[in-house]
Design an enzyme around this catalytic site. Structure first.
Site, PDB file in Angstrom:
ATOM      1  N   CYS A  41       0.832  -1.195   0.000  1.00 11.88           N
ATOM      2  CA  CYS A  41       0.000   0.000   0.000  1.00 11.88           C
ATOM      3  C   CYS A  41       0.874   1.255   0.000  1.00 11.88           C
ATOM      4  O   CYS A  41       1.999   1.246   0.502  1.00 11.88           O
ATOM      5  CB  CYS A  41      -0.905  -0.004   1.232  1.00 11.88           C
ATOM      6  SG  CYS A  41      -2.094   1.358   1.278  1.00 11.88           S
ATOM      7  N   ASP A  43       0.420   3.775   1.766  1.00 11.28           N
ATOM      8  CA  ASP A  43       0.371   4.387   3.096  1.00 11.28           C
ATOM      9  C   ASP A  43       1.783   4.707   3.587  1.00 11.28           C
ATOM     10  O   ASP A  43       2.663   3.844   3.608  1.00 11.28           O
ATOM     11  CB  ASP A  43      -0.324   3.430   4.066  1.00 11.28           C
ATOM     12  CG  ASP A  43      -0.709   4.104   5.378  1.00 11.28           C
ATOM     13  OD1 ASP A  43       0.204   4.574   6.096  1.00 11.28           O
ATOM     14  OD2 ASP A  43      -1.913   4.150   5.702  1.00 11.28           O
ATOM     15  N   ARG A  45       2.980   5.075   6.389  1.00 12.08           N
ATOM     16  CA  ARG A  45       3.407   4.426   7.636  1.00 12.08           C
ATOM     17  C   ARG A  45       3.961   3.024   7.403  1.00 12.08           C
ATOM     18  O   ARG A  45       4.509   2.418   8.337  1.00 12.08           O
ATOM     19  CB  ARG A  45       2.224   4.351   8.598  1.00 12.08           C
ATOM     20  CG  ARG A  45       1.647   5.692   9.000  1.00 12.08           C
ATOM     21  CD  ARG A  45       0.306   5.526   9.703  1.00 12.08           C
ATOM     22  NE  ARG A  45      -0.720   4.987   8.803  1.00 12.08           N
ATOM     23  CZ  ARG A  45      -1.968   4.700   9.169  1.00 12.08           C
ATOM     24  NH1 ARG A  45      -2.340   4.903  10.425  1.00 12.08           N
ATOM     25  NH2 ARG A  45      -2.833   4.217   8.291  1.00 12.08           N
ATOM     26  N   HIS A 100      -2.263  -3.886   5.242  1.00 11.35           N
ATOM     27  CA  HIS A 100      -1.983  -3.452   6.607  1.00 11.35           C
ATOM     28  C   HIS A 100      -3.259  -3.041   7.318  1.00 11.35           C
ATOM     29  O   HIS A 100      -4.270  -2.707   6.674  1.00 11.35           O
ATOM     30  CB  HIS A 100      -0.990  -2.287   6.600  1.00 11.35           C
ATOM     31  CG  HIS A 100      -1.536  -1.042   5.951  1.00 11.35           C
ATOM     32  ND1 HIS A 100      -2.155  -0.037   6.668  1.00 11.35           N
ATOM     33  CD2 HIS A 100      -1.578  -0.650   4.659  1.00 11.35           C
ATOM     34  CE1 HIS A 100      -2.537   0.918   5.838  1.00 11.35           C
ATOM     35  NE2 HIS A 100      -2.205   0.579   4.610  1.00 11.35           N
ATOM     36  N   CYS A 103      -6.172   0.460   6.941  1.00 11.50           N
ATOM     37  CA  CYS A 103      -5.993   0.828   5.535  1.00 11.50           C
ATOM     38  C   CYS A 103      -7.120   1.768   5.092  1.00 11.50           C
ATOM     39  O   CYS A 103      -8.300   1.401   5.138  1.00 11.50           O
ATOM     40  CB  CYS A 103      -5.985  -0.413   4.646  1.00 11.50           C
ATOM     41  SG  CYS A 103      -5.809  -0.055   2.884  1.00 11.50           S
TER      42      CYS A 103
END
Length: 207
Positions: A41, A43, A45, A100, A103
């Site tokens: 992803c 993302d 993080r 994760h 999400c």
């Protein structure tokens, strides 16, 4: 993130570059030879090299919203091109699809964005919609639906990987393995789906 922080970070990297010059020289001169295609992803993080400890040159990395793999018939798809390149040209022996917890892409399936105002996001998330439909059909308690949809989406994208002829052929010969991973933001753990047992297990315990 302030530009100053990025510039300061680059200066620190330059010092590391000089101290590890032989490593970077080898990467520049010999080319890349990763063994793993990582599909994760976008993302911020979830940083593949950070959570796996991978060094430069070890991961061929593709990231997009909700770690989606469009089915093979999709035309002009960046993720599909990366899959073909990694399998046919780099000869990777592993593909990891890593989702994760928390999400945002999967959360958006609960109230899909408008195709009028967010056409790209709306059409992209259609590729994850079957995962939510599968979970909703199970009749789970509402508080379990989100996490189970995240997991179901990871498995769905692994299914989509198997629509690529090059993936099917390499997996058939045993030259390629596909891994379904879930990264847990709150604990830093990674869980892998065991297809034979039908359960998610910590990769730390299995190693």
């Amino acid at each position: 993130m302030p530009t100053r922080k990025l510039l300061d970070g680059h200066r620190r990297f330059r010092k590391k570059f000089e101290s590890d010059h032989l490593v970077f020289k080898r990467l520049a001169e010999e080319g890349q030879n990763p063994k793993v295609l990582w599909i994760g992803c976008s993302d911020s993080r979830v940083v593949p090299e950070l959570i796996t400890g991978a060094d430069p040159g070890e991961l061929f990395d593709v990231r997009n919203i909700a770690n989606i793999v469009p089915p093979a018939p999709t035309i002009a798809c960046a993720t599909g091109a990366a899959v073909e390149y990694a399998v046919l040209h780099l000869g990777v022996s592993h593909i990891v699809v890593c989702g994760h917890t928390d999400c945002g892409g999967i959360k958006a399936l609960e109230a899909p964005p408008s195709a009028q105002t967010e056409p790209h996001i709306a059409s992209w998330l259609e590729l994850a919609k079957p995962a939510r439909e599968r979970v909703m059909a199970l009749g789970l308690p509402p508080h379990e639906v989100y996490l189970e949809t995240i997991k179901a989406n990871i498995l769905l994208q692994c299914e989509n990987l198997r629509t690529y002829p090059c993936v099917v052929e390499r997996e058939r010969t045993g030259a390629l393995s596909i891994h379904s991973w879930l990264y847990v933001l709150h604990t830093g753990e990674i869980f892998e789906f065991d297809e034979s047992a039908g359960i998610w297990e910590s990769v730390a315990k299995s190693s």
